[in-house]
Motif scaffolding. Structure first.
Motif, short mmCIF file in Angstrom:
data_model
loop_
_atom_site.label_atom_id
_atom_site.label_comp_id
_atom_site.label_asym_id
_atom_site.label_seq_id
_atom_site.Cartn_x
_atom_site.Cartn_y
_atom_site.Cartn_z
N GLN A 20 1.00 -1.17 0.03
CA GLN A 20 -0.03 -0.11 -0.01
C GLN A 20 0.89 1.34 -0.03
OE1 GLN A 20 -2.47 0.53 3.40
NE2 GLN A 20 -3.92 1.57 2.48
N ARG A 21 0.73 2.06 -0.83
CA ARG A 21 1.32 3.47 -1.05
C ARG A 21 0.64 4.36 0.08
NH1 ARG A 21 1.38 4.85 -7.24
NH2 ARG A 21 -0.43 6.01 -6.43
N PRO A 22 1.32 5.53 0.45
CA PRO A 22 0.56 6.57 1.17
C PRO A 22 -0.67 6.69 0.88
CG PRO A 22 3.00 6.75 1.18
CD PRO A 22 2.79 5.71 -0.06
N ASP A 23 -0.77 7.14 -0.67
CA ASP A 23 -2.22 7.50 -1.01
C ASP A 23 -3.41 6.46 -1.00
OD1 ASP A 23 -1.66 6.01 -3.18
OD2 ASP A 23 -1.49 7.61 -4.69
N GLY A 24 -3.20 5.38 -0.56
CA GLY A 24 -3.97 4.11 -0.33
C GLY A 24 -3.96 3.22 -1.26
N ARG A 52 -1.44 -3.57 4.96
CA ARG A 52 -0.86 -2.55 4.19
C ARG A 52 0.07 -3.48 3.09
NH1 ARG A 52 1.43 -4.49 8.78
NH2 ARG A 52 3.56 -5.41 8.72
#
Length: 121
Positions: A20-24, A52
């Motif tokens: 999972q990237r920080p932007d979801g 995650r």
């Protein structure tokens, strides 16, 4: 042909599909990594890895809560929530697309859900 479930739990033998990237969104691996016991233990030490990371393993419909007798219903609300813009024209390369249960059933809608809406089981 045995199909692949794209929302399997983290366990030895499962395939790590993405993180999972920080932007979801899901950052897919170019090649799925096979989870071993050390990875599983280390990932769990930081909390539920499924929160995650996305994992895949063999799809076993008769053993799955998302199977309604004919199809996987994880995309329809009991598991992954598809985005409004879930259909994507040119999905990025995916290490399991050729055997993915969701892609076989829902085409690029499934790819869009994987890419744009990372949600845990």
């Amino acid at each position: 042909m045995l199909l692949t479930c794209p929302i399997a739990p983290c366990a030895p033998g499962a395939k790590l599909l993405g993180i999972q990237r920080p932007d979801g969104r899901l950052l897919l691996m170019h090649k799925a990594a096979i989870v071993d016991a050390t990875f599983d233990d280390d990932a769990r030490a930081l909390g539920p890895p499924e929160d995650r990371m996305r994992f895949a393993s063999a799809c076993h419909p008769s053993e799955c809560q998302h199977w309604d007798g004919k199809t996987c219903n994880a995309l329809s609300g009991q598991g992954v929530q598809p985005c409004a813009d879930a259909n994507i024209k040119d999905p990025p390369p995916c290490p399991i697309r050729s055997t993915c249960r969701w892609f076989r059933q829902d085409g690029s809608k499934a790819c869009g859900a994987c890419q744009k809406c990372f949600t845990k089981r």
